[in-house]
Enzyme design. Structure first.
Site, short mmCIF file in Angstrom:
data_model
loop_
_atom_site.label_atom_id
_atom_site.label_comp_id
_atom_site.label_asym_id
_atom_site.label_seq_id
_atom_site.Cartn_x
_atom_site.Cartn_y
_atom_site.Cartn_z
N ARG A 1 -6.82 -8.99 37.14
CA ARG A 1 -6.88 -9.63 35.82
C ARG A 1 -6.83 -11.16 35.94
O ARG A 1 -6.23 -11.84 35.11
CB ARG A 1 -5.77 -9.10 34.92
CG ARG A 1 -6.01 -7.65 34.49
CD ARG A 1 -4.92 -7.14 33.58
NE ARG A 1 -3.64 -7.09 34.27
CZ ARG A 1 -2.46 -7.10 33.68
NH1 ARG A 1 -2.39 -7.17 32.37
NH2 ARG A 1 -1.35 -7.05 34.39
N LEU B 1 -9.14 -13.27 35.31
CA LEU B 1 -9.74 -13.95 34.17
C LEU B 1 -8.76 -14.00 32.99
O LEU B 1 -8.64 -15.01 32.31
CB LEU B 1 -11.04 -13.24 33.75
CG LEU B 1 -11.74 -13.85 32.52
CD1 LEU B 1 -12.12 -15.31 32.77
CD2 LEU B 1 -12.99 -13.04 32.15
N GLY C 1 5.97 0.83 12.01
CA GLY C 1 6.64 1.43 13.17
C GLY C 1 7.19 0.45 14.17
O GLY C 1 8.37 0.45 14.48
N GLU D 1 10.17 1.18 17.99
CA GLU D 1 9.33 1.44 19.17
C GLU D 1 9.59 0.53 20.38
O GLU D 1 8.66 0.18 21.12
CB GLU D 1 7.83 1.37 18.80
CG GLU D 1 7.45 2.26 17.63
CD GLU D 1 5.97 2.16 17.22
OE1 GLU D 1 5.16 1.62 17.99
OE2 GLU D 1 5.65 2.66 16.13
N ARG E 1 -7.75 -9.27 26.55
CA ARG E 1 -6.92 -8.09 26.36
C ARG E 1 -7.42 -6.90 27.16
O ARG E 1 -8.60 -6.57 27.14
CB ARG E 1 -6.88 -7.71 24.87
CG ARG E 1 -6.10 -8.71 24.05
CD ARG E 1 -4.62 -8.51 24.24
NE ARG E 1 -4.11 -7.47 23.38
CZ ARG E 1 -3.60 -7.71 22.18
NH1 ARG E 1 -3.54 -8.92 21.69
NH2 ARG E 1 -3.14 -6.73 21.44
N HIS F 1 -0.98 6.87 9.60
CA HIS F 1 -1.37 5.46 9.51
C HIS F 1 -2.71 5.27 10.18
O HIS F 1 -2.97 5.77 11.26
CB HIS F 1 -0.31 4.57 10.19
CG HIS F 1 -0.81 3.18 10.43
ND1 HIS F 1 -1.00 2.30 9.39
CD2 HIS F 1 -1.20 2.54 11.55
CE1 HIS F 1 -1.48 1.16 9.89
NE2 HIS F 1 -1.61 1.29 11.19
N GLU G 1 -4.95 -0.25 6.20
CA GLU G 1 -5.06 -1.70 6.16
C GLU G 1 -5.29 -2.16 4.73
O GLU G 1 -5.77 -1.40 3.90
CB GLU G 1 -6.25 -2.12 7.04
CG GLU G 1 -6.10 -3.48 7.61
CD GLU G 1 -7.26 -3.79 8.54
OE1 GLU G 1 -7.13 -3.48 9.73
OE2 GLU G 1 -8.26 -4.32 8.08
N HIS H 1 -2.02 -9.43 11.54
CA HIS H 1 -2.74 -9.99 12.70
C HIS H 1 -2.67 -11.50 12.73
O HIS H 1 -3.04 -12.12 13.70
CB HIS H 1 -4.19 -9.52 12.70
CG HIS H 1 -4.29 -8.02 12.75
ND1 HIS H 1 -4.42 -7.26 11.61
CD2 HIS H 1 -4.21 -7.16 13.78
CE1 HIS H 1 -4.44 -5.99 11.96
NE2 HIS H 1 -4.30 -5.90 13.26
#
Ligand code: GLN
Ligand code: ZN
Length: 728
Positions: free
Chosen positions: A20, A22, A411, A463, A494, A620, A644, A667
């Site tokens: 990873r 990059l 959650g 969580e 990601r 959800h 959403e 977000h």
């Protein structure tokens, strides 16, 4: 005609870096720790490493190595830049490329969405009637020369013009009725210039047109490739389609004198392939989508049936991890997260490098892989199971004592640096399991305390034990293996490490019960148990290919059903089963969708229908423009559905049960103000009766900070109180 196309090739390769590299360079660049030149240097060294490795693995002929498949962020964004489609509002940003991908001061990024039916996400280009399209061949040319200097003659890969336009969205302010495809002629002019810029430097260019496997589009394809193939000065054109059966589009492509096609044979031999007789046909027999070794006999039979002149991968290898090296021969004394893949499994797997070797070996005689170690358990019939009628359930749940407009969360609570550090210390054996568990319990206590102070009505445990909502369950179910370094790019920097579902799935012991029970012991308010649904678990895993996805999903559903029963037995009265991937698995072809949705719904209901009427089941989903899956969401028959933020046109009122349209976007770090939340609630109350409306953010809070969460939820609770007064 002799085929000067190489005998074997791959359509593309992972680009995030074997370790990873990059990702880390991007994060350093975004944080200002390194400059653009240093970032570019990482890119250059990753490209060089990839070509060297592919060459070592046997892709030696000229044109066998692809170039321009690397990207600093996304290949669709690269294609937009290559066609000059950089919206004006990004042009003055310090770095327009990353401004489009991630936003810049005061300018929101371009939208991002799923790349066909994969878990990769691309940036949606914006093209309007006046977008000044022009050829910017810098990147493909630079990579071509870079490879040449290293001694490799590569085959540049460009996203094809029809796919680019079909994936683009109309620029803001475009007149009604405009679609980017209206600009096809202008874009073909641009591609003409791109191809002539590449002519003389590369013998072949690959144009990727995965839209060929979706419904419609043949007239645009015929028009586009007649024109491109008719160019006076151009390299040979290989048009690649993948992710399905391109049969319907092949006649339109065949009438254009393109020099070859690459077809995905993992979906069978497409019809009309004989129209390409005498031209190059790259048979994509090595799957770029799964992690299983290719059966060479079956592959050779497919290649023969397709009349293939070259062997390839079904699509880019972007969707699989780099290599199996390092996943085996680890000390068995290591703790579970670092345990090696079981050797009987490892010998059946192929990641990107191993797949390259397969492509090369298919010219010779490779050993045939044995069947998977665990023969599949016979699947029961697909029945859509039911709970009691909703009204009876609602009555049985009344003693939960919830107020009108109950406030809850989806959650997860913020995953702090300390939590992540503790998890890797535990995985590396530096933190004793009991100590790690004590920290998780302490975190749960903190999250419960926070929620009580904030005044939420239905609490969650937060969580903290989860690295990922799918991987965590995979680690606790039999039949799954997890890798150490099997990262796959999801978008930009990601990555995820999809688990490998290879055996029969079963649940050796309860998974979440101890955490939920601990949370419950700390508060008098109801605690909502939190599970990932069966469809999402299979959607985000590599799944055994020797049996229908449906049967595998139903096995996972049985395991989740047991977990639901154990949560109930531990006194948990509200259980949420998340299915954010329900829409993701939707087949690309319309005609296959009904069948998929039927079994997906059946799997969800198998997981949840064992619950007593008095147990409240929530689900959800992470989107509201649910379009085609709307009926399926309703058919899940959950008591409460959170989605959403409802955009205009989404008929939340049509849901006959509880519904929680997200009241703010998690977000973004932006804190929603009270009035705006109250206004959303009032708007929702126009179509939803107060006893069915729930109040929640639009997704989990794990990526936010505690400061942001506290500020946002304080406003949510206060806005809800005001609105509640007006309805009671
Ligand atoms: N329960 C999960 C969370 O809150 C749901 C995540 C998701 O929808 N992707 O993080
Ligand atoms: Zn979500």
């Amino acid at each position: 005609m002799t085929h000067d196309f190489p005998a074997s090739t791959v359509l593309g390769f992972p680009r995030i870096g074997p370790d990873r590299e990059l990702k880390h360079a991007l994060e350093d660049y975004w944080a200002g720790r390194i400059d653009r030149a240093a970032l570019e240097e990482t890119g250059r060294s990753l490209r060089a490493g990839t070509w060297r490795r592919l060459h070592e693995l046997g892709l030696r002929e000229p044109g066998a190595l692809p170039s321009n498949t690397f990207s600093l962020y996304d290949h669709v964004l690269d294609a937009a830049v290559m066609a000059g489609a950089v919206p004006q509002r990004y042009r003055d940003a310090p770095d327009p490329y990353f401004a489009m991908a991630r936003g810049a001061d005061g300018v929101a990024p371009l939208r991002m969405t799923k790349w066909f039916d994969t878990n990769y996400h691309y940036i949606v280009p914006e093209i309007g009637p006046r977008t000044a399209l022009r050829a910017v061949p810098d990147k493909p040319l630079a990579e071509l020369h870079e490879a040449r200097e290293l001694g490799y003659a590569t085959r540049p890969v460009l996203l094809g013009p029809v796919t680019l336009l079909r994936l683009a969205q109309a620029a803001p302010g475009a007149p009604a009725g405009f679609t980017p495809l209206d600009r096809l002629d202008d874009l073909l002019h641009v591609y003409g210039e791109l191809l002539s810029a590449l002519a003389g430097h590369a013998a072949w260019v690959q144009l990727d047109e995965p839209v060929l496997v979706t419904d419609g589009g043949s007239p645009a394809v015929r028009h586009a490739y007649r024109r491109l193939a008719g160019l006076e000065r151009r390299p040979k054109l290989l048009v690649a389609s993948y992710f399905g059966d391109a049969g319907d589009a092949l006649p339109a492509l065949a009438v254009a004198p393109v020099d070859g096609v690459a077809v995905d044979l993992t979906h069978g031999v497409p019809r009309h392939l004989e129209l390409f007789e005498g031209r190059t046909v790259v048979g994509g027999v090595v799957s770029g989508r799964n992690v299983w070794r290719t059966d060479p006999d079956a592959a050779r039979a497919l290649l023969a049936a397709a009349g293939a002149t070259a062997v390839g991968t079904s699509c880019s290898l972007l969707h699989v991890p780099y290599t199996l090296r390092g996943e085996q021969d680890l000390s068995p004394a290591l703790p579970s997260e670092l345990a090696s893949l079981p050797s009987e499994l490892a010998s059946r797997l192929a990641f990107a490098e191993e797949k390259v070797a397969e492509v090369v070996a298919l010219a010779g005689l490779g050993p045939k892989p044995g069947p998977l170690p665990v023969p599949p358990r016979a699947a029961g019939p697909v029945r859509t199971e039911s709970r009691g009628a909703y009204e009876a359930r609602a009555a049985a749940q009344r003693d939960l004592g919830l107020p009108a407009l109950p406030v809850t969360t989806i959650g997860s609570f913020p995953q702090t640096g300390e939590l992540r550090a503790a998890r890797s210390a535990a995985a590396a054996g530096r933190l004793a399991p009991a100590e790690y568990e004590a920290r998780i319990e302490a975190e749960i206590a903190r999250v419960i305390g926070e929620q009580e102070r904030l005044g939420l009505d239905v609490l969650v445990h937060g969580e903290p034990e989860r690295n990922d909502m799918v991987q965590y369950f995979a680690e606790h179910l039999d039949g799954f293996a997890v890798t150490r370094n099997g990262w796959v790019q999801s978008y930009g920097s990601r990555c995820t490490r999809p688990p490998i579902l290879y055996g029969d799935v079963s649940r050796p012991a309860p998974i979440t019960v101890r955490w939920a029970a601990h949370a419950r012991s700390l508060t008098r308010r109801p605690v909502k148990g939190m599970l990932t649904g069966p469809v999402t678990i299979v959607a985000w895993s590599f799944v055994r290919a020797d049996r229908p996805l449906r049967d595998v999903t139903l096995q996972v559903a049985d395991a989740i059903r047991e977990e639901v029963a154990d949560l109930e037995a531990a006194g948990i009265r509200i259980i949420q089963v998340d299915e954010p991937a329900l829409r993701e698995l939707l087949p690309l072809r319309r005609e296959e969708r009904a069948e998929y949705l039927a079994w997906a719904v059946a799997a969800y209901r198998r997981a949840t229908s064992g619950a007593a009427d008095a147990t409240q089941i929530h689900t959800h989903l992470c989107y509201s423009d649910a379009g085609e899956v709307l009926e399926a969401i309703d058919a899940l028959d959950a008591d409460v559905t959170s989605i959403e933020a409802a955009r205009s046109g989404f008929a939340v009122g049509a849901f006959g049960r509880g519904i929680g349209p997200g009241v703010y976007d998690i977000h973004s770090p932006r804190i929603p103000d009270r009035e705006e939340i109250a206004a959303r609630l009032r708007a929702a109350l126009r179509t939803i009766p107060p006893e069915r409306l729930w109040v929640n953010p639009d997704c989990g809070l794990k990526t936010r900070t505690y400061d942001e969460v506290r500020a946002a939820l304080t406003n949510v609770v206060e806005a809800t109180r005001t609105v509640r007064e007006s309805v009671s």
